[in-house]
Design an enzyme around this catalytic site. Structure first.
Site, PDB file in Angstrom:
ATOM      1  N   GLU A  14      56.784  99.769  31.387  1.00 15.25           N
ATOM      2  CA  GLU A  14      57.006  98.748  32.409  1.00 15.25           C
ATOM      3  C   GLU A  14      58.364  98.116  32.153  1.00 15.25           C
ATOM      4  OE1 GLU A  14      57.255  95.987  34.159  1.00 15.25           O
ATOM      5  OE2 GLU A  14      55.441  95.671  35.361  1.00 15.25           O
ATOM      6  N   ALA A  16      59.433  95.263  32.785  1.00 19.35           N
ATOM      7  CA  ALA A  16      59.353  93.869  32.340  1.00 19.35           C
ATOM      8  C   ALA A  16      58.971  93.757  30.866  1.00 19.35           C
ATOM      9  CB  ALA A  16      58.338  93.106  33.192  1.00 19.35           C
ATOM     10  N   SER A  17      58.587  94.867  30.273  1.00 21.73           N
ATOM     11  CA  SER A  17      58.014  94.869  28.924  1.00 21.73           C
ATOM     12  C   SER A  17      59.079  94.991  27.836  1.00 21.73           C
ATOM     13  CB  SER A  17      57.013  96.028  28.803  1.00 21.73           C
ATOM     14  OG  SER A  17      56.750  96.357  27.459  1.00 21.73           O
ATOM     15  N   THR A  18      59.086  94.010  26.936  1.00 22.99           N
ATOM     16  CA  THR A  18      60.040  94.012  25.823  1.00 22.99           C
ATOM     17  C   THR A  18      59.867  95.227  24.925  1.00 22.99           C
ATOM     18  OG1 THR A  18      58.488  92.577  24.633  1.00 22.99           O
ATOM     19  CG2 THR A  18      60.339  91.509  25.732  1.00 22.99           C
ATOM     20  N   SER A  20      58.501  98.037  25.648  1.00 22.25           N
ATOM     21  CA  SER A  20      58.851  99.276  26.358  1.00 22.25           C
ATOM     22  C   SER A  20      60.332  99.586  26.174  1.00 22.25           C
ATOM     23  CB  SER A  20      58.531  99.159  27.850  1.00 22.25           C
ATOM     24  OG  SER A  20      57.145  99.206  28.097  1.00 22.25           O
TER      25      SER A  20
END
Length: 202
Positions: A14, A16-18, A20
């Site tokens: 995602e 928005a995912s750190t 990731s």
């Protein structure tokens, strides 16, 4: 002599995912060493969090957890040699970036787009929901931003992303990054190597 079938690891991420970002920054080199093919699977965490009764990132809902995450991210980006600056907006809306990605998974520039988008967010502190930010990234990769953005906004492509998110639900994915190895779920950047090991031994 029979040629061995190349193993495939599904990488669910995602924008928005750190965490990731961490996986996107290292997964190619890790999988290349093991001769493992990556299946890139962009999806949206927002609807899944909503299913869990959350209206925001757990890193915002639980301040102590968020404080730890940012410190941890600072350590781990340094470990992996990835640039990092804490963004002013978190979480960001990665919908447009995810739509661009899913529309172009067969293009040889898409992995570069994914990583450059994460860097724009978590290093340059830019808003990746901004069409002009994404256009600049695409232009830097010698692509036609207007054409790519227009195609990504087609109803057919929007449905592809919805389908990926529904598939993530069916796999009981609850966070990002997640990896599916031989049908088994592994969650978190620090489980990438475990997922690869499981993939190779089954």
């Amino acid at each position: 002599m029979k040629e061995e079938k190349q193993l495939t690891l599904s990488f669910w991420f995602e924008f928005a995912s750190t965490y990731s970002y961490l996986s996107a920054g290292r997964i190619e080199s890790v999988c290349k060493k093991e001769n493992i093919r990556i299946e890139w699977k962009p999806f949206l965490l927002g609807p899944i969090f909503k299913d869990q009764g959350m209206s925001d990132s757990p890193f915002n809902l639980f301040p102590a957890k968020g404080k730890y995450m940012w410190k941890d991210l600072e350590r781990r980006t340094k470990k992996y040699g990835l640039p990092f600056s804490k963004p002013d907006i978190f979480p960001q809306n990665g919908l447009k970036a995810a739509r661009i990605t899913i529309a172009n998974l067969d293009q040889n520039w898409i992995q570069s787009f994914i990583l450059e988008t994460f860097k724009a967010e978590f290093y340059s502190k830019l808003d990746i929901s901004d069409r002009s930010v994404l256009s600049d990234i695409l232009r830097s990769l010698n692509q036609d931003p207007e054409n790519i953005l227009n195609i990504s906004e087609s109803e057919e492509n929007k449905n592809k992303l919805r389908s990926n998110t529904d598939e993530a639900r069916s796999l009981e994915i609850f966070g990002a990054p997640s990896f599916i190895a031989n049908g088994e779920l592994f969650w978190g950047d620090d489980r990438l190597e475990d997922a690869i090991e499981f993939l190779k031994t089954k």
